[in-house]
Design a protein around this motif. Structure first.
Motif, mmCIF file in Angstrom:
data_model
loop_
_atom_site.group_PDB
_atom_site.id
_atom_site.type_symbol
_atom_site.label_atom_id
_atom_site.label_comp_id
_atom_site.label_asym_id
_atom_site.label_seq_id
_atom_site.Cartn_x
_atom_site.Cartn_y
_atom_site.Cartn_z
ATOM 1 N N HIS A 1 0.928 -1.298 -0.102
ATOM 2 C CA HIS A 1 0.176 -0.126 -0.045
ATOM 3 C C HIS A 1 0.865 1.206 -0.180
ATOM 4 O O HIS A 1 0.661 2.386 -0.892
ATOM 5 N N HIS A 2 1.956 1.286 0.895
ATOM 6 C CA HIS A 2 2.953 2.214 0.989
ATOM 7 C C HIS A 2 4.207 2.228 0.213
ATOM 8 O O HIS A 2 4.784 1.200 0.701
ATOM 9 N N GLY B 1 -5.828 4.940 7.709
ATOM 10 C CA GLY B 1 -4.515 5.804 7.490
ATOM 11 C C GLY B 1 -4.343 7.119 8.039
ATOM 12 O O GLY B 1 -4.940 7.300 9.275
ATOM 13 N N HIS C 1 -2.781 3.850 12.119
ATOM 14 C CA HIS C 1 -2.508 4.116 10.559
ATOM 15 C C HIS C 1 -2.475 2.557 9.959
ATOM 16 O O HIS C 1 -3.032 1.968 9.205
ATOM 17 N N GLU D 1 -4.883 -0.262 8.109
ATOM 18 C CA GLU D 1 -4.346 -0.462 6.552
ATOM 19 C C GLU D 1 -3.720 -1.839 6.162
ATOM 20 O O GLU D 1 -3.349 -1.967 5.243
HETATM 21 ZN ZN LIG Z 1 -1.554 4.738 4.709
#
Ligand SMILES: [Zn+2]
Length: 252
Positions: A64-65, A178, A220, A224
């Motif tokens: 995701h990141h 997030g 966060h 997520e």
């Molecule tokens: Zn995030």
């Protein structure tokens, strides 16, 4: 074994990723081998996740990141060099989906968080469902702020930080996983009783109290974890690949 481009096109179609204006690149960020079998998913492409991927001999790290955020220094030095060298030296593809993965109505972070917490989704406040990232709906039963906090802690295995904006029951709720604490005013304008996101800022306390909306900062990372794992499972259900989700613990 499957060609990398087949998987990337499938994910692009699923997530509609080119519709989003994002702060980073969605899709292939660092190119590795062309044909692949082992896909490791994780929330963030940290060195710890990359080390797990090397040990497992992953062909793709799907997160995701990812990297290359707007305004980040562009030079490939220090920590960034170490991460990119790990990928290149081991021929591992890095693929990332940020906002498209928050928004997806079935596999996205917001949809998966609702599923885990037993909330029904009624829509997205900021845009049609599937493009919007500020979801709203209802908890499975009206509940107090304290009961909601206990429920979130029970499911996410982490106590949320709670700002009580009122003491009535929560009947309508909005959420965005997030670092979306600044969406609290949009949630308050929509008339919900509570807003849930990952992080909190000093100002969030005042925004919650003065707009009469309860705020739950549920983590966060904790909020997520589910979208990227669902995306990996979706790929593994239809292509000849092996998928493994690795959770690198993060208290933030
Ligand atoms: Zn995030």
């Amino acid at each position: 074994m499957i060609a990398r481009n087949i998987l990337i096109h499938a994910m692009e179609d699923l997530l509609g990723s080119n519709r989003f204006k994002d702060y980073t690149i969605n899709g292939l960020q660092v190119e590795g081998c062309e044909r692949l079998e082992k896909i490791m998913t994780g929330v963030t492409a940290s060195q710890a996740l990359l080390d797990e991927a090397v040990a497992w001999e992953a062909d793709m790290v799907l997160v995701h990141h990812g990297y290359f955020w707007k305004n980040e220094p562009v030079a490939i030095t220090g920590m960034k060099h170490q991460r990119i060298a790990t990928l290149l030296n081991n021929d591992i593809n890095l693929v990332a989906y940020h906002l498209p993965l928050d928004a997806h109505p079935e596999l996205g972070n917001n949809a998966m968080l609702a599923k885990k917490l037993g909330w029904s989704v009624e829509g997205a406040i900021d845009a049609p469902l599937g493009e919007g990232i500020l979801f709203f709906g209802t908890p499975d039963a009206p509940m107090s702020n304290q009961a909601m906090a206990a429920h979130i802690e029970n499911v996410l295995r982490r106590p949320p930080l709670v700002i009580e904006g009122h003491n009535r029951d929560i009947r309508k709720i909005a959420w965005c996983t997030g670092g979306a604490q600044d969406m609290i005013s949009a949630a308050a304008d929509a008339g919900v009783d509570a807003f849930v996101s990952g992080e909190i800022s000093e100002r969030t306390t005042h925004l919650a109290r003065e707009q009469g909306i309860s705020y739950f900062s549920a983590g966060h990372h904790a909020t997520e974890r589910y979208g990227i794992e669902a995306l990996g499972n979706w790929l593994a259900a239809q292509y000849p690949i092996t998928h493994r989700f690795v959770d690198i613990d993060n208290p933030a």
